[in-house]
Design a protein around this motif. Structure first.
Motif, short mmCIF file in Angstrom:
data_model
loop_
_atom_site.label_atom_id
_atom_site.label_comp_id
_atom_site.label_asym_id
_atom_site.label_seq_id
_atom_site.Cartn_x
_atom_site.Cartn_y
_atom_site.Cartn_z
N THR A 1 0.85 -1.20 0.00
CA THR A 1 0.00 0.00 0.00
C THR A 1 0.88 1.24 0.00
N GLU B 1 -0.50 8.75 -1.42
CA GLU B 1 0.07 9.89 -2.15
C GLU B 1 -0.89 11.06 -2.10
N ILE C 1 -4.64 9.94 -2.42
CA ILE C 1 -4.88 8.71 -3.18
C ILE C 1 -4.19 7.55 -2.45
N TYR C 2 -4.97 6.52 -2.16
CA TYR C 2 -4.46 5.32 -1.50
C TYR C 2 -4.30 4.25 -2.57
N GLN C 3 -3.08 3.81 -2.76
CA GLN C 3 -2.79 2.79 -3.78
C GLN C 3 -2.60 1.44 -3.09
N ASP D 1 -3.99 -3.79 -9.26
CA ASP D 1 -3.60 -2.47 -8.78
C ASP D 1 -4.87 -1.63 -8.66
N GLU E 1 -6.60 2.07 -6.99
CA GLU E 1 -6.42 3.39 -6.40
C GLU E 1 -7.75 3.81 -5.82
N LYS F 1 -9.50 3.46 -9.58
CA LYS F 1 -8.85 2.64 -10.60
C LYS F 1 -8.81 1.20 -10.09
#
Length: 102
Positions: A61, A64, A71-73, A85, A87, A97
């Motif tokens: 994780t 950003e 934004i949590y990836q 993946d 987002e 995403k």
């Protein structure tokens, strides 16, 4: 030569402007945002990501800030060993995403 130099300078500025718009947040900053209620808990964000791919496991994780938005990836691996993946908007939990990693 002046036109070439100016063109190079403009191209370099444009390229770095895009890079400067996103920055990784460290753990301390991320915890402060969570504790202040600015972003959702990491558990809740992970649950939202896993709900898109039931039975998957969180592998990595990252949080950003992009253009003033958090934004949590999330990287997931599902039961079929496929990597995903995702987002999420860290404030609302909305999935922005969701794509299979090649």
């Amino acid at each position: 030569m002046n036109k070439l130099t100016a063109l190079f300078a403009i191209t370099a500025l444009a390229a770095t402007a895009g890079i400067a718009q996103a920055r990784d947040l460290g753990p301390d900053e991320a915890l402060k945002l969570r504790d202040a209620g600015t972003i959702q808990s990491f558990e809740k964000l992970n649950e939202a990501a896993i709900a898109k791919h039931p039975g998957s496991k969180v592998e990595e994780t990252e949080l950003e800030e992009e253009y003033g938005r958090y934004i949590y990836q999330v990287e997931l691996r599902d039961a079929q060993n496929v990597q995903w993946d995702l987002e999420l908007d860290a404030t609302s939990g909305q999935i922005l995403k969701d794509q299979q990693d090649n």
